[in-house]
Design an enzyme around this catalytic site. Sequence first.
Site, PDB file in Angstrom:
ATOM      1  N   GLY A 231      29.385  27.712   8.783  1.00 35.02           N
ATOM      2  CA  GLY A 231      29.154  27.025   7.324  1.00 35.02           C
ATOM      3  C   GLY A 231      29.378  25.678   7.202  1.00 35.02           C
ATOM      4  O   GLY A 231      28.897  24.908   6.340  1.00 35.02           O
TER       5      GLY A 231
ATOM      6  N   GLU B 126      27.471  31.832  14.390  1.00 32.15           N
ATOM      7  CA  GLU B 126      27.395  32.986  13.658  1.00 32.15           C
ATOM      8  C   GLU B 126      27.092  34.334  14.525  1.00 32.15           C
ATOM      9  O   GLU B 126      27.523  35.346  14.616  1.00 32.15           O
ATOM     10  CB  GLU B 126      26.753  32.992  12.469  1.00 32.15           C
ATOM     11  CG  GLU B 126      27.413  32.300  11.054  1.00 32.15           C
ATOM     12  CD  GLU B 126      27.134  30.651  11.070  1.00 32.15           C
ATOM     13  OE1 GLU B 126      26.541  29.978  12.367  1.00 32.15           O
ATOM     14  OE2 GLU B 126      27.331  30.074  10.495  1.00 32.15           O
TER      15      GLU B 126
ATOM     16  N   ALA C 122      32.694  29.467   7.428  1.00 30.15           N
ATOM     17  CA  ALA C 122      33.218  30.303   6.318  1.00 30.15           C
ATOM     18  C   ALA C 122      34.496  30.886   6.799  1.00 30.15           C
ATOM     19  O   ALA C 122      34.763  31.221   7.942  1.00 30.15           O
ATOM     20  CB  ALA C 122      32.054  31.377   6.159  1.00 30.15           C
TER      21      ALA C 122
ATOM     22  N   GLU D 166      26.566  23.925   8.024  1.00 27.95           N
ATOM     23  CA  GLU D 166      25.396  24.053   6.762  1.00 27.95           C
ATOM     24  C   GLU D 166      25.743  23.074   5.634  1.00 27.95           C
ATOM     25  O   GLU D 166      24.853  22.682   4.868  1.00 27.95           O
ATOM     26  CB  GLU D 166      25.599  25.598   6.404  1.00 27.95           C
ATOM     27  CG  GLU D 166      24.773  26.490   7.397  1.00 27.95           C
ATOM     28  CD  GLU D 166      24.940  27.945   7.146  1.00 27.95           C
ATOM     29  OE1 GLU D 166      26.134  28.582   7.329  1.00 27.95           O
ATOM     30  OE2 GLU D 166      23.967  28.704   7.022  1.00 27.95           O
TER      31      GLU D 166
HETATM   32  C1  3H9 Z   1      30.133  31.405   8.820  1.00 35.11           C
HETATM   33  O1  3H9 Z   1      30.040  30.218   8.823  1.00 35.11           O
HETATM   34  C2  3H9 Z   1      29.047  32.172   7.652  1.00 35.11           C
HETATM   35  C3  3H9 Z   1      28.266  31.320   7.226  1.00 35.11           C
HETATM   36  O2  3H9 Z   1      27.004  30.901   8.016  1.00 35.11           O
HETATM   37  C4  3H9 Z   1      27.816  31.921   6.014  1.00 35.11           C
HETATM   38  C5  3H9 Z   1      28.439  32.317   4.807  1.00 35.11           C
HETATM   39  C6  3H9 Z   1      27.709  32.724   3.546  1.00 35.11           C
HETATM   40  N1  3H9 Z   1      37.854  31.577   9.575  1.00 35.11           N
HETATM   41  O3  3H9 Z   1      40.481  29.647  17.611  1.00 35.11           O
HETATM   42  P1  3H9 Z   1      41.570  29.033  17.416  1.00 35.11           P
HETATM   43  C7  3H9 Z   1      41.747  30.840  12.503  1.00 35.11           C
HETATM   44  S1  3H9 Z   1      30.856  32.434   9.969  1.00 35.11           S
HETATM   45  C8  3H9 Z   1      39.100  32.353   9.296  1.00 35.11           C
HETATM   46  O4  3H9 Z   1      42.837  29.579  18.214  1.00 35.11           O
HETATM   47  P2  3H9 Z   1      41.026  26.506  18.633  1.00 35.11           P
HETATM   48  C9  3H9 Z   1      41.920  31.733  13.979  1.00 35.11           C
HETATM   49  O5  3H9 Z   1      41.747  33.241  13.793  1.00 35.11           O
HETATM   50  C10 3H9 Z   1      31.801  31.456  10.898  1.00 35.11           C
HETATM   51  N2  3H9 Z   1      40.042  31.882  10.207  1.00 35.11           N
HETATM   52  O6  3H9 Z   1      41.590  27.381  17.351  1.00 35.11           O
HETATM   53  C11 3H9 Z   1      43.245  31.275  14.649  1.00 35.11           C
HETATM   54  O7  3H9 Z   1      44.328  31.829  13.654  1.00 35.11           O
HETATM   55  P3  3H9 Z   1      45.696  32.372  14.186  1.00 35.11           P
HETATM   56  C12 3H9 Z   1      31.396  30.407  11.705  1.00 35.11           C
HETATM   57  C13 3H9 Z   1      39.568  31.166  11.303  1.00 35.11           C
HETATM   58  O8  3H9 Z   1      41.527  24.918  18.345  1.00 35.11           O
HETATM   59  C14 3H9 Z   1      43.266  29.823  14.018  1.00 35.11           C
HETATM   60  O9  3H9 Z   1      42.239  29.654  13.177  1.00 35.11           O
HETATM   61  N3  3H9 Z   1      32.383  29.622  12.477  1.00 35.11           N
HETATM   62  C15 3H9 Z   1      38.353  30.625  11.543  1.00 35.11           C
HETATM   63  O10 3H9 Z   1      41.047  27.152  19.998  1.00 35.11           O
HETATM   64  C16 3H9 Z   1      42.914  28.807  15.162  1.00 35.11           C
HETATM   65  O11 3H9 Z   1      41.895  29.251  15.842  1.00 35.11           O
HETATM   66  C17 3H9 Z   1      32.793  30.440  13.615  1.00 35.11           C
HETATM   67  O12 3H9 Z   1      32.655  31.528  14.080  1.00 35.11           O
HETATM   68  C18 3H9 Z   1      37.499  31.043  10.575  1.00 35.11           C
HETATM   69  N4  3H9 Z   1      35.959  30.407  10.422  1.00 35.11           N
HETATM   70  O13 3H9 Z   1      39.439  26.585  18.158  1.00 35.11           O
HETATM   71  C19 3H9 Z   1      34.021  29.218  14.144  1.00 35.11           C
HETATM   72  N5  3H9 Z   1      38.367  29.813  12.684  1.00 35.11           N
HETATM   73  O14 3H9 Z   1      46.412  31.118  14.585  1.00 35.11           O
HETATM   74  C20 3H9 Z   1      35.103  30.122  14.674  1.00 35.11           C
HETATM   75  C21 3H9 Z   1      39.538  29.946  13.326  1.00 35.11           C
HETATM   76  O15 3H9 Z   1      46.369  32.913  13.158  1.00 35.11           O
HETATM   77  N6  3H9 Z   1      36.340  29.458  15.211  1.00 35.11           N
HETATM   78  N7  3H9 Z   1      40.182  30.717  12.463  1.00 35.11           N
HETATM   79  O16 3H9 Z   1      45.449  33.223  15.276  1.00 35.11           O
HETATM   80  C22 3H9 Z   1      36.292  28.829  16.229  1.00 35.11           C
HETATM   81  O17 3H9 Z   1      35.236  28.823  17.055  1.00 35.11           O
HETATM   82  C23 3H9 Z   1      37.681  27.986  16.721  1.00 35.11           C
HETATM   83  O18 3H9 Z   1      38.463  28.465  15.961  1.00 35.11           O
HETATM   84  C24 3H9 Z   1      37.644  26.576  16.618  1.00 35.11           C
HETATM   85  C25 3H9 Z   1      39.047  26.261  17.019  1.00 35.11           C
HETATM   86  C26 3H9 Z   1      36.699  25.945  17.804  1.00 35.11           C
HETATM   87  C27 3H9 Z   1      37.086  25.975  15.240  1.00 35.11           C
END
Ligand code: 3H9
Length: 671
Positions: free
Chosen positions: A102, A125, A63, A105
């Site tokens: 998400g 999450e 999400a 999911e």
């Molecule tokens: C969820 O899914 C809830 C659902 O179950 C239910 C809903 C109803 N959203 O980490 P990076 C941005 S909760 C918005 O440096 P990497 C991040 O801030 C979500 N922004 O890259 C950064 O911005 P900036 C569950 C996001 O290659 C840029 O993207 N998912 C999101 O080192 C690059 O990120 C997670 O918790 C997001 N979801 O790593 C996964 N994700 O450049 C969270 C990233 O402006 N994400 N951004 O600073 C991660 O773990 C890592 O970003 C990922 C890539 C492994 C994907």
Amino acid sequence: MTSPIRTERHDDVMVIISDNPPVNALGAAVRQGLAAAITEGLDDDAIAAMVIRCDGRTFFAGADITEFGKPMQEPGLPTVVDMIEASSKPVVAAIHGTALGGGCEVTLGCHYRVATPSAKIGTPEVKLGLLPGAGGTQRIPRIAGVALALEMTAKGDPISAKKALDAGLVDRIVGEDTLAEDAIAFAREMAEHRPLPRASEKIAKPDPDAVAAFRKENARRFRGFEAPAANIACVEKAADGSSFADGIAFERSEFMRLMSGTQSAAQRHLFFAERQAAKVDDVPTDVKLRPINKVGVIGAGTMGGGIAMNFLSAGVPVTIVEMQQEALDRGAGVIRKNYEATAAKGRMKPEQVEAAMGALTPTLDFAALAECDLVIEAVYENMDVKKDIFTKLDTLCKPGAILASNTSYLNVDEIAACTKRPEDVVGMHFFSPANVMKLLEVVRGEKTGPDVLATVMALAKKIKKVAVVAGVTYGFIGNRMLMPRQVEAMKLLMEGATPEQIDKVHVAFGMPMGPFQMSDLAGVDIGWHRDPTRIESIRDALAAEGRWGQKTGKGFYDYDEKRQPTPSPRVAEIVADFRAKTGTPQHEITDQEIVERTLYPMVNEGALILEEGKAQRASDVDVVWIYGYGWPVYRGGPMFWAQSEGYDKVVAGLEKHGFAVAESLRDGTIK
Ligand code: 3H9
């Protein structure tokens, strides 16, 4: 505005493609596009099956976290996932990169999943203080069983494509470079298969033993956190005979409860704080980085060895220099022992141990540093010694080499001033054990070059550290904030508290240990003048009696052979003596007073650091304390905590005890 979702037709297969950089977060426009595309595929008689895939570096990473806490735009993700699952035509998820939260999911709503060999699948999450809120807690156990569902949801670490295949979460592993066409071929293969496999229609078997064992094994890890228990409860619900609809209703209410709580707000704050910390406000993002192909480390002690390991593990060769052969051998031996211990736990292969050790050059020859692109000095804290080393490095190192000090307190500008290249000098303050602790304080001197700073920040990412920029100030961010805490803890001791009481308050707050446990671990003799006849403080008295902490079996506590602490009657005597000698008035000290006098002053110091421009932003201070000192993640760091407590309350607490309150804390303008 163009939609981030487009569709392509490949004969009877429709491919739904998301292009929402950088990580294909499932924001409102993506959800709307997905819903519209599914409807389009269903309405078109020429389409027999659908594929969902993503452009760019990853499948949906979850999400869009930036939308949390704001009014939700329809359709919600649960609706989209249900819509996909309800489709009368097969839908295949084509996964590359990381299908997280998400994103995972969405794949579970699909009838089939194919993935590249390098893909990872997970529900992180819980790390945001949440749970998978789009059916994940109900579908994962139905497909993969309760035990794996607990691991995935309550711990939040992603699993490999291979493990997902074994667990039924992926149906086929396809070519790394042929995902798009392999997914289409798979969809065509499945086009006529009926009934469609729908996760919501499966039954999950209850597994109370797995739940009990999981709770027990992870009790320590989960201490203080709310979200793991909620994840576990949802997974249990999926397997207790409840209908899918009831399970989803429970998941939703738990998700909303967590989302509105302070723990999730704190954990989401940390997610962005950590990424923000990597950015240096006045350094252009396109500044040319210096190549770092070889690193030199001066000092093969605990710190130098730990620092070296970071680079060796990342495949960067290290030359480590010592003064004596014995110290050099000991240092190299400890590095090997640490790697072998990691290998024994199965977290490293024997050949990786040899590769890391093969990249290490231990030497007594200082001149060997001439070849290094970065040299990190890690000798003991003494300005004269450090100046001497930097003067030598200045004549010896090649032009353009970065010269770094691992000092934890000293003035980096003063160190830089003894070289003819202060722009190449920077502080790299690692935390002990340096191969384990994630924090790196990068100390920016007055003359540190922007490219030097940017290079060190990029390097930190390569060695898997979280780097925070600090200005030159005694103790930088972390240790400077530690000082008022230690001072107040000693005063409280004098006024009637015990070390146990003070430590207990800190542990209950969520810190890994309290101020006195920390002193005993670090060494009560640190900074001691070494004259046993000169006893001017409780610390002097302890040090004079050899109560140097855990290493001598006694400090503020007495320790048994297993290093288990017990309150020390001797320390109680020493403290009582000092109280009497100084005539310090005694009073009953409450836990609240301990919080107000040891934690609030840290916040105050943080505010002063920010006012002086020694930290870039309040969230950087939080990152320092979480990754360097074990501040509880679910409290978001000292500055976030102060805000969630209310600045007024913190100011009132500080004033009550006579502290000079920082202006920005008083008027709530901390940034
Ligand atoms: C969820 O899914 C809830 C659902 O179950 C239910 C809903 C109803 N959203 O980490 P990076 C941005 S909760 C918005 O440096 P990497 C991040 O801030 C979500 N922004 O890259 C950064 O911005 P900036 C569950 C996001 O290659 C840029 O993207 N998912 C999101 O080192 C690059 O990120 C997670 O918790 C997001 N979801 O790593 C996964 N994700 O450049 C969270 C990233 O402006 N994400 N951004 O600073 C991660 O773990 C890592 O970003 C990922 C890539 C492994 C994907």
